[in-house]
Write a protein that holds these residues in place. Structure first.
Motif, short mmCIF file in Angstrom:
data_model
loop_
_atom_site.label_atom_id
_atom_site.label_comp_id
_atom_site.label_asym_id
_atom_site.label_seq_id
_atom_site.Cartn_x
_atom_site.Cartn_y
_atom_site.Cartn_z
N ALA A 1 -4.53 -2.95 -2.43
CA ALA A 1 -3.09 -2.29 -2.98
C ALA A 1 -3.16 -1.27 -4.52
N ALA A 2 -3.26 -0.43 -4.32
CA ALA A 2 -3.09 1.18 -5.46
C ALA A 2 -2.14 1.02 -6.17
N GLY B 1 1.25 0.37 -15.17
CA GLY B 1 2.74 0.28 -16.24
C GLY B 1 3.76 0.22 -15.07
N ASN B 2 3.62 -0.14 -13.70
CA ASN B 2 4.61 -0.99 -12.37
C ASN B 2 3.84 -1.96 -12.99
N ASP B 3 4.43 -2.70 -13.82
CA ASP B 3 4.34 -4.36 -13.66
C ASP B 3 5.13 -5.51 -13.04
N ALA B 4 5.27 -4.70 -12.66
CA ALA B 4 6.53 -5.64 -11.44
C ALA B 4 5.83 -5.78 -9.43
N SER B 5 5.13 -4.63 -10.11
CA SER B 5 4.18 -4.48 -8.73
C SER B 5 2.90 -5.22 -8.48
N GLU C 1 -6.40 -9.53 -6.28
CA GLU C 1 -6.45 -9.62 -7.92
C GLU C 1 -6.54 -8.75 -8.35
N VAL C 2 -7.06 -8.27 -9.18
CA VAL C 2 -7.34 -7.12 -9.65
C VAL C 2 -9.00 -6.75 -9.68
N THR C 3 -9.34 -5.55 -9.29
CA THR C 3 -10.23 -5.56 -9.17
C THR C 3 -11.18 -4.06 -9.62
N ALA C 4 -10.41 -2.95 -10.31
CA ALA C 4 -11.16 -1.57 -10.74
C ALA C 4 -9.49 -1.61 -11.08
N ARG C 5 -9.81 -0.21 -12.48
CA ARG C 5 -8.82 0.62 -13.28
C ARG C 5 -9.34 1.83 -13.46
N ASP D 1 1.83 13.84 -17.38
CA ASP D 1 1.60 12.08 -17.93
C ASP D 1 0.02 12.26 -17.15
N TRP D 2 -1.26 11.88 -17.58
CA TRP D 2 -1.82 11.35 -16.69
C TRP D 2 -1.25 10.33 -16.22
N LEU D 3 -2.16 9.24 -15.32
CA LEU D 3 -1.69 8.29 -14.87
C LEU D 3 -2.93 7.40 -14.32
N GLU D 4 -2.39 5.94 -15.04
CA GLU D 4 -4.10 4.80 -14.58
C GLU D 4 -3.36 4.77 -13.13
N LEU D 5 -4.51 4.08 -12.18
CA LEU D 5 -4.49 3.43 -11.18
C LEU D 5 -4.87 2.42 -10.78
N ILE D 6 -4.66 1.17 -10.55
CA ILE D 6 -5.37 -0.31 -10.66
C ILE D 6 -4.54 -0.27 -9.04
#
Length: 168
Positions: free
Chosen positions: A118-119, A123-127, A137-141, A151-156
């Protein structure tokens, strides 16, 4: 509510959900709206390539959808897929995303896949909470790889291992 395989007849509902996300959220980092023809072609292409497109339908209306496709276009990644799940505005918070995701995970396991990715835009805390509740599990930011609304956006990136095979 039922979850079923999408058909071309669902294209207008898919376009409405997609366009709402394009216009109002950073869940889709696209700025171009689509029409029903575009979504019908997307469904046909995705299914023609052997990938599922699932819709959630209630009272004859598409209220959500989920799909997965290739993670990367190289043979070595053939058992890893990236997915997406979208729920119609006004239908969120009712467990629909979780039901769509569980159906998609079950399909991926049935298809013999190994990893689901999943990418999610930071900020999309619900997802993120939904994915973590399903075992991802979060594996990269990746900071500032996307942009929208000035805005610049971070992808998790989050991953779910679908099986326990020690080798392919």
């Amino acid at each position: 509510m039922i979850i079923r395989t999408a058909t071309a007849a669902d294209a207008q509902g898919l376009a409405e959900i997609y366009n709402h996300a394009v216009e109002n959220t950073v869940a889709i980092l696209n700025e171009t709206l689509v029409d029903a023809g575009n979504r019908a072609a997307w469904v046909a292409q995705r299914q023609g390539d052997g990938f599922p497109v699932l819709v959630a339908e209630e009272d004859g209306r598409v209220i959500g959808y989920a799909s997965y496709g290739p993670w990367r276009p190289f043979h070595g990644f053939r058992e890893t897929v990236e997915h997406s799940v979208y729920v119609r505005d006004g239908q969120r918070g009712k467990g629909l995303g979780r039901q769509l995701m569980q159906a998609l995970i079950d399909q991926a396991k049935s298809d013999g896949l190994h990893m689901m990715v999943a990418a999610v835009t930071a900020g999309n805390d619900a997802s993120i909470r939904l994915h973590e509740a399903l075992g991802f599990e979060v594996t990269a930011r990746m900071p500032q790889v996307g942009q929208k609304f000035g805005d610049w956006l971070e992808l998790i990136f989050l991953q779910l291992r679908l099986d326990d095979r020690p080798s392919p």
